[in-house]
Design an enzyme around this catalytic site. Structure first.
Site, PDB file in Angstrom:
ATOM      1  N   SER A 132      -1.255 -10.474  -8.387  1.00  0.00           N
ATOM      2  CA  SER A 132      -1.337 -10.117  -6.970  1.00  0.00           C
ATOM      3  C   SER A 132      -2.669  -9.433  -6.707  1.00  0.00           C
ATOM      4  O   SER A 132      -3.272  -8.857  -7.628  1.00  0.00           O
ATOM      5  CB  SER A 132      -0.186  -9.159  -6.621  1.00  0.00           C
ATOM      6  OG  SER A 132      -0.387  -8.541  -5.371  1.00  0.00           O
ATOM      7  N   TYR A 181       4.302  -1.268  -8.560  1.00  0.00           N
ATOM      8  CA  TYR A 181       4.162  -2.718  -8.397  1.00  0.00           C
ATOM      9  C   TYR A 181       2.729  -3.150  -8.699  1.00  0.00           C
ATOM     10  O   TYR A 181       2.499  -4.094  -9.468  1.00  0.00           O
ATOM     11  CB  TYR A 181       4.544  -3.137  -6.971  1.00  0.00           C
ATOM     12  CG  TYR A 181       4.266  -4.600  -6.719  1.00  0.00           C
ATOM     13  CD1 TYR A 181       5.073  -5.577  -7.287  1.00  0.00           C
ATOM     14  CD2 TYR A 181       3.184  -5.002  -5.930  1.00  0.00           C
ATOM     15  CE1 TYR A 181       4.811  -6.923  -7.081  1.00  0.00           C
ATOM     16  CE2 TYR A 181       2.917  -6.344  -5.713  1.00  0.00           C
ATOM     17  CZ  TYR A 181       3.731  -7.296  -6.293  1.00  0.00           C
ATOM     18  OH  TYR A 181       3.464  -8.626  -6.091  1.00  0.00           O
TER      19      TYR A 181
END
Length: 249
Positions: free
Chosen positions: A135, A148
């Protein structure tokens, strides 16, 4: 070009779209996930080219048993797409439940390591491809994204390190690093709050699951002498956030 691809997290979002794209292109697809009913529905849609296996990739024994039970026609895996992952919550660190952090680490890191380790001998034999879904959070921190983002930074660095370890084996490794994407992933992140999920993407024209499926197929379609180390993509309406500044009164 055709072969066999294993996609984790194939019950929704990127994984489901990637399964559809590769079956369309003549590939055999193994889809994994925890929700057996969704895998059964996908198998009914895609036919004999799709084989679904429901298990928890964070469980090492379950992973080993699931892979050992693959039918003969699905054993020679050419591509592993490590897609399974999640983000939980939008709150800053002091307000987060520790179990949510642990769940993100277990799913995004431990599960990926389990299945990758088990499949490495096959991928080396097949001179295959490993695609890890990281990501932009691996590069750019944002409020509420601490753990995350940390897990996705791990994925990116693991991809680079794995490629180094497999140097000379003919195995390609790619980290794909998307920005804002509208999938069920965000509904999980917001705890099932559809309004909050919708508001995150209002007016953005975000990346779609099909966009990522097309990107994965493009990576897999490159000549065997080319390795895409990492690929970062964002919607046109997303760019780099400025630094926060706290001003004392």
């Amino acid at each position: 070009m055709s072969g066999t691809i294993l996609i984790t997290g194939a019950t929704s979002g990127f994984g489901q779209a990637t399964a559809r794209r590769f079956v369309k292109e003549g590939w055999k697809v193994i889809g994994t996930g925890r929700r057996a009913e969704r895998l059964e529905a996908l198998a009914a849609e895609l036919g004999q080219a799709f084989h679904g296996i429901a298990f928890d990739i964070t469980d090492e024994d379950a992973t080993e048993k699931a892979l050992a039970a693959l039918p003969d026609g699905f054993r020679d895996i050419d591509i592993l797409v490590n897609n399974a992952g999640l983000a939980l919550g939008t709150a800053p660190a002091p307000q987060v439940a520790l179990k949510d952090w642990q769940t993100m680490v277990d799913t995004n890191i431990t599960g990926l390591l389990n299945i990758t380790h088990h499949l490495l001998p096959t991928l080396i034999k097949q001179k295959g491809i490993v695609v890890n879904l990281s990501s932009v959070a691996a590069h750019y921190p944002y409020l509420g994204g601490n753990v995350y983002g940390g897990t996705k930074a791990f994925l990116r660095q693991f991809s680079l390190g794995l490629r180094s370890d497999l140097h000379g084996k003919g195995v390609r490794v790619t980290s794909i690093e998307p920005g804002m994407c509208e999938t069920e992933f965000t509904l999980v992140r917001t705890g099932g709050n559809q309004e909050a999920s919708d508001n995150l993407y209002k007016g953005v024209n975000p990346i779609t699951a099909d966009d990522i499926a097309n990107t994965i197929y493009w990576v897999a379609s490159q000549p065997k002498h080319i390795n895409i180390n990492s690929l970062e993509l964002m919607p046109v309406n997303q760019s780099f956030a400025g630094f926060q500044v706290y001003r004392e009164s």
